[in-house]
Enzyme design. Structure first.
Site, mmCIF file in Angstrom:
data_model
loop_
_atom_site.group_PDB
_atom_site.id
_atom_site.type_symbol
_atom_site.label_atom_id
_atom_site.label_comp_id
_atom_site.label_asym_id
_atom_site.label_seq_id
_atom_site.Cartn_x
_atom_site.Cartn_y
_atom_site.Cartn_z
ATOM 1 C CG ASP A 31 -2.037 1.001 1.128
ATOM 2 O OD1 ASP A 31 -3.204 0.583 1.103
ATOM 3 O OD2 ASP A 31 -1.732 2.220 1.077
ATOM 4 C CG ASN A 87 -12.263 -0.663 3.705
ATOM 5 O OD1 ASN A 87 -12.668 -1.036 4.808
ATOM 6 N ND2 ASN A 87 -11.157 0.040 3.562
ATOM 7 C CD GLN A 94 -14.257 -1.416 -3.022
ATOM 8 O OE1 GLN A 94 -15.327 -1.912 -2.672
ATOM 9 N NE2 GLN A 94 -13.576 -1.863 -4.061
ATOM 10 C CG HIS A 100 -8.329 -3.113 -2.419
ATOM 11 N ND1 HIS A 100 -9.253 -2.414 -3.160
ATOM 12 C CD2 HIS A 100 -8.178 -2.422 -1.270
ATOM 13 C CE1 HIS A 100 -9.633 -1.338 -2.495
ATOM 14 N NE2 HIS A 100 -9.000 -1.326 -1.332
ATOM 15 C CG HIS A 102 -6.837 -2.992 3.162
ATOM 16 N ND1 HIS A 102 -6.106 -1.837 2.988
ATOM 17 C CD2 HIS A 102 -8.026 -2.788 2.542
ATOM 18 C CE1 HIS A 102 -6.846 -0.954 2.307
ATOM 19 N NE2 HIS A 102 -8.006 -1.503 2.022
HETATM 20 P P1 AMP Z 1 -9.786 1.318 0.219
HETATM 21 O O1 AMP Z 1 -10.271 2.433 1.100
HETATM 22 O O2 AMP Z 1 -10.071 -0.040 0.846
HETATM 23 O O3 AMP Z 1 -10.330 1.422 -1.184
HETATM 24 O O4 AMP Z 1 -8.221 1.420 0.193
HETATM 25 C C1 AMP Z 1 -7.484 1.810 -0.917
HETATM 26 C C2 AMP Z 1 -6.043 1.713 -0.543
HETATM 27 O O5 AMP Z 1 -5.289 1.790 -1.725
HETATM 28 C C3 AMP Z 1 -5.554 2.806 0.402
HETATM 29 O O6 AMP Z 1 -5.012 2.212 1.579
HETATM 30 C C4 AMP Z 1 -4.508 3.545 -0.427
HETATM 31 O O7 AMP Z 1 -3.393 3.962 0.346
HETATM 32 C C5 AMP Z 1 -4.108 2.489 -1.445
HETATM 33 N N1 AMP Z 1 -3.631 3.005 -2.720
HETATM 34 C C6 AMP Z 1 -4.243 3.925 -3.504
HETATM 35 N N2 AMP Z 1 -3.521 4.132 -4.632
HETATM 36 C C7 AMP Z 1 -2.440 3.308 -4.554
HETATM 37 C C8 AMP Z 1 -1.322 3.053 -5.401
HETATM 38 N N3 AMP Z 1 -1.164 3.691 -6.571
HETATM 39 N N4 AMP Z 1 -0.409 2.143 -5.010
HETATM 40 C C9 AMP Z 1 -0.556 1.497 -3.831
HETATM 41 N N5 AMP Z 1 -1.583 1.694 -2.989
HETATM 42 C C10 AMP Z 1 -2.516 2.588 -3.331
#
Ligand code: AMP
Ligand code: ZN
Length: 142
Positions: A31, A87, A94, A100, A102
């Site tokens: 992440d 999420n 989300q 995805h 975590h």
């Molecule tokens: P969510 O709220 O479950 O959709 O979490 C999305 C996650 O993706 C967050 O923890 C972000 O920090 C992570 N994220 C967003 N863009 C990127 C990226 N380009 N590379 C790695 N992680 C990312």
């Protein structure tokens, strides 16, 4: 692939990421804005928004990679445990609409508690309503 999806772009190699594991149908990468050191995301290669949209074989691929990776991540950052969570949908927070999981390393002294802490209280649900909810879920399960 969804051209506007950052995770699809990572899978395609069009956006940078610290990829830590790949299988035929799933990819794991760090992440970019970690909640703790080693915070890793596990995704299906193909674009699906939520767990409910994911074909069964791709769900198995995601879980299989999670299963293999969790102990590896824990060892890599000397974590005591991990919180593993999805999420799943906008109302659940989300923000990237490519499903995805975590993997968030946890430590005895992190003081954060379980994900139950998201909820201030538990709703009052009487026995009849619990029975009805259980029946609706059981009858919807194929
Ligand atoms: P969510 O709220 O479950 O959709 O979490 C999305 C996650 O993706 C967050 O923890 C972000 O920090 C992570 N994220 C967003 N863009 C990127 C990226 N380009 N590379 C790695 N992680 C990312
Ligand atoms: Zn995508």
């Amino acid at each position: 692939m969804s051209g506007s999806c950052i995770f699809c772009r990572i899978v395609a190699g069009d956006a940078p990421a610290r990829v830590v594991a790949e299988t035929e149908d799933a990819v794991a990468f760090l992440d970019a804005n970690p909640l703790s050191p080693g915070h890793t995301l596990v995704i299906p290669r193909d674009h699906h928004e939520t767990l409910g949209d994911l074909p069964a074989d791709e769900g198995q691929a995601v879980f299989s990679l999670l299963h293999r990776l969790v102990p590896v991540v824990e060892r890599a950052v000397d974590a005591d445990a991990t919180t593993v969570a999805f999420n799943n949908g906008r109302a659940a927070g989300q923000e990237v609409h490519h499903v995805h999981g975590h993997v968030v390393p946890r430590f005895e002294d992190d003081g954060l508690g379980p994900i139950h802490g998201l909820f201030d209280s538990r709703p009052r649900i009487d026995r009849t309503e619990m029975d009805e909810i259980g029946e609706r879920i059981a009858s919807g399960f194929e």
